[in-house]
Design a protein around this motif. Structure first.
Motif, short mmCIF file in Angstrom:
data_model
loop_
_atom_site.label_atom_id
_atom_site.label_comp_id
_atom_site.label_asym_id
_atom_site.label_seq_id
_atom_site.Cartn_x
_atom_site.Cartn_y
_atom_site.Cartn_z
N ILE A 265 -7.19 -5.36 -1.67
CA ILE A 265 -6.08 -4.83 -0.89
C ILE A 265 -6.61 -3.73 0.01
O ILE A 265 -7.11 -2.72 -0.47
CB ILE A 265 -4.96 -4.26 -1.78
CG1 ILE A 265 -4.30 -5.36 -2.61
CG2 ILE A 265 -3.89 -3.56 -0.94
CD1 ILE A 265 -3.19 -4.87 -3.50
N PRO A 266 -6.55 -3.90 1.35
CA PRO A 266 -6.92 -2.80 2.24
C PRO A 266 -5.87 -1.70 2.16
O PRO A 266 -4.82 -1.88 1.54
CB PRO A 266 -6.92 -3.47 3.62
CG PRO A 266 -5.96 -4.61 3.48
CD PRO A 266 -6.07 -5.08 2.07
N LEU A 267 -6.14 -0.56 2.75
CA LEU A 267 -5.21 0.57 2.70
C LEU A 267 -3.85 0.13 3.24
O LEU A 267 -3.71 -0.22 4.41
CB LEU A 267 -5.78 1.72 3.52
CG LEU A 267 -5.40 3.14 3.10
CD1 LEU A 267 -5.75 3.39 1.64
CD2 LEU A 267 -6.10 4.13 3.99
N THR A 268 -2.84 0.13 2.36
CA THR A 268 -1.54 -0.47 2.66
C THR A 268 -0.40 0.48 2.27
O THR A 268 -0.45 1.13 1.23
CB THR A 268 -1.37 -1.80 1.89
OG1 THR A 268 -2.44 -2.68 2.22
CG2 THR A 268 -0.05 -2.47 2.22
N CYS B 269 -15.07 1.38 3.42
CA CYS B 269 -13.63 1.24 3.67
C CYS B 269 -13.01 2.55 4.14
O CYS B 269 -12.18 2.57 5.05
CB CYS B 269 -12.92 0.74 2.41
SG CYS B 269 -13.34 -0.96 1.94
N TYR C 1 -7.44 5.29 -3.30
CA TYR C 1 -8.33 4.16 -3.56
C TYR C 1 -8.47 3.98 -5.07
O TYR C 1 -8.78 4.93 -5.79
CB TYR C 1 -9.70 4.37 -2.92
CG TYR C 1 -9.70 4.21 -1.42
CD1 TYR C 1 -9.95 2.97 -0.84
CD2 TYR C 1 -9.44 5.29 -0.59
CE1 TYR C 1 -9.95 2.81 0.54
CE2 TYR C 1 -9.43 5.14 0.80
CZ TYR C 1 -9.69 3.90 1.35
OH TYR C 1 -9.69 3.75 2.72
N GLN D 141 -12.76 -5.72 -1.80
CA GLN D 141 -11.53 -5.00 -1.52
C GLN D 141 -10.41 -6.03 -1.47
O GLN D 141 -10.24 -6.73 -0.48
CB GLN D 141 -11.62 -4.22 -0.20
CG GLN D 141 -10.41 -3.32 0.04
CD GLN D 141 -10.43 -2.64 1.41
OE1 GLN D 141 -10.85 -3.24 2.39
NE2 GLN D 141 -9.95 -1.40 1.48
N GLU E 181 -10.96 2.98 7.48
CA GLU E 181 -9.51 2.99 7.34
C GLU E 181 -8.86 4.36 7.43
O GLU E 181 -7.68 4.46 7.80
CB GLU E 181 -9.13 2.36 5.98
CG GLU E 181 -9.52 0.90 5.85
CD GLU E 181 -9.28 0.35 4.46
OE1 GLU E 181 -9.10 -0.87 4.32
OE2 GLU E 181 -9.28 1.14 3.49
N SER F 223 -5.28 1.34 -1.62
CA SER F 223 -6.25 0.26 -1.51
C SER F 223 -6.81 -0.02 -2.90
O SER F 223 -6.98 0.91 -3.71
CB SER F 223 -7.38 0.63 -0.56
OG SER F 223 -8.43 -0.32 -0.62
N THR G 183 -0.57 5.61 0.82
CA THR G 183 -1.11 4.27 1.08
C THR G 183 -2.16 3.98 0.01
O THR G 183 -2.86 4.89 -0.44
CB THR G 183 -1.76 4.17 2.48
OG1 THR G 183 -2.76 5.19 2.60
CG2 THR G 183 -0.72 4.35 3.57
N PRO H 170 -4.25 8.64 1.48
CA PRO H 170 -4.92 7.40 1.04
C PRO H 170 -5.33 7.50 -0.44
O PRO H 170 -5.94 8.47 -0.87
CB PRO H 170 -6.15 7.32 1.94
CG PRO H 170 -5.92 8.31 3.05
CD PRO H 170 -5.08 9.39 2.43
N TRP I 51 -16.49 1.16 -1.09
CA TRP I 51 -15.46 2.19 -0.93
C TRP I 51 -15.78 3.14 0.22
O TRP I 51 -14.91 3.44 1.04
CB TRP I 51 -15.29 2.96 -2.24
CG TRP I 51 -14.48 4.22 -2.09
CD1 TRP I 51 -13.21 4.32 -1.62
CD2 TRP I 51 -14.91 5.54 -2.38
NE1 TRP I 51 -12.80 5.64 -1.61
CE2 TRP I 51 -13.83 6.41 -2.08
CE3 TRP I 51 -16.09 6.09 -2.89
CZ2 TRP I 51 -13.91 7.79 -2.26
CZ3 TRP I 51 -16.17 7.46 -3.08
CH2 TRP I 51 -15.09 8.29 -2.75
#
Length: 351
Positions: free
Chosen positions: A64-67, A95, A11, A62, A99, A52, A50, A9, A92
């Motif tokens: 964009i969420p974790l994508t 999230c 961020y 946020q 996530e 975010s 991924t 992830p 953060w």
């Protein structure tokens, strides 16, 4: 045993405050898109990374969420008043809790997240408690955090309170942002490749470009202040389009004002903006300055009017040159006033 595919992830906490207006903000968006495009060419990154994105100005969101990289599409970034860095850090942490997959007895969770915090401004909300929480309980334990000070006037002291890893982007120019985001892309790519081969949970940072330097531990800045800029929210009287007038502090004390503690600001830019996010309920920002503290003018970026004025309701707009007096209809409230040369107080944005 679950077949869950472990993710890395990432961020990105992006400062979208007024002080980023101009080349820095356009370069931020362009660099971000270029970084995503470059990461999509890396097969390992496509499998593991991924991303975010959290933006912050008057409030944190946020966007964009974790994508997964393949599904990632960057929305338009929008400038706003203020620098709600405390709210961004709080959001953060929430999230991440929601996530990021944690390890359990039956499966391994995601790799340790990496967070990049990009800012050039002074926080305008209560940020100290959450900064201390992140530094003491999250950095190194739950996530790797890198603070990025954008530009020579950015306050690294605030970022150093959040994390011990702080880098300085010496100039917030298009070329600097381009090289910086290439460096982030290389950092993410290298980290993802090493995670897959060795399971290492650290972050792998490649060599820094020339325009980026590591903030020296213990080095304190003395020059950064919360009132280094004055921003006036203005509209063109011809097409009613919005723009930001930027004044920059040039000296802390000047005898011409008759007071030794009033800063003086020089007009340096007029930034045209298609979208701008005002603070909720905002009519006039909190900082008040006298026009006697503001030196010079920048022409309206739409019609070229060389002056600006303020209507009886406190709205700022461009103004043509005139002698003695002039009648103008305010593009904000549609009120027609007679304007005269005079000094007055005006509300200023903060970024």
């Amino acid at each position: 045993m679950s077949n869950y595919w472990r993710r890395l992830p990432i961020y990105l906490l992006l400062d979208c405050s007024e002080s980023m207006a101009g080349d820095a903000f356009f370069s931020l968006g362009n660099g971000l898109n270029a970084m995503i495009g470059e990461l999509k060419t890396n097969p390992t990154a496509l499998e593991t990374v991924t991303i975010s994105i959290i933006t912050f100005s008057s409030k944190a969101k946020q966007i964009i969420p974790l994508t997964d990289l393949l599904k990632l599409q960057i929305p338009e970034l929008v400038l706003g008043s203020g620098t709600a860095m405390g709210s961004a850090l709080e959001l953060w942490t929430q999230c991440m809790e929601r996530e990021v997959m944690k390890s359990s007895a039956t499966q391994k969770g995601d790799y340790k997240p990496i967070c990049f915090i990009l800012t050039d401004g002074e926080p305008t909300d209560r940020w100290e408690d959450i900064a201390d929480h992140v530094r003491n309980n999250i950095v190194g334990k739950q996530a790797n955090v890198i603070g990025v000070a954008c530009g020579p006037d950015a306050d690294t002291n605030k970022l150093c309170r959040i994390t011990e890893t702080v880098i300085v982007l010496k100039q917030a120019t298009s070329s600097s942002f381009s090289r910086f985001f290439k460096w982030i892309s290389a950092s993410i790519s290298t980290t993802s490749e090493r995670l897959e081969s060795s399971g290492n949970k650290g972050i792998s940072l490649p060599a820094l470009p020339e325009e980026i330097e590591i903030q020296q531990t213990g080095k304190q800045q003395q020059f950064t202040t919360s009132d280094r800029h004055v921003f006036l929210h203005s509209k063109c009287i011809q097409n009613r389009a919005f723009y930001l007038l930027r004044y920059t502090k040039i000296i802390d004390q000047i005898d011409l004002l008759g007071s030794s503690n009033k800063p003086v600001y020089q007009a340096v830019a007029a930034h045209p903006l298609e979208n701008f996010e005002f603070a909720e309920g905002e009519k006039t920002p909190g900082l008040q300055v006298s026009t006697s503290q503001l030196l010079g003018f920048q022409p309206c970026p739409y019609c070229g009017n060389s002056l600006w004025g303020m209507c009886s309701n406190g709205h700022v707009h461009c103004c043509p040159e005139y002698q003695n007096s002039i009648n103008i209809t305010c593009p904000w409230c549609k009120v027609t006033d007679t304007y005269l040369p005079q000094s007055f107080d005006v509300g200023s944005g903060v970024g």
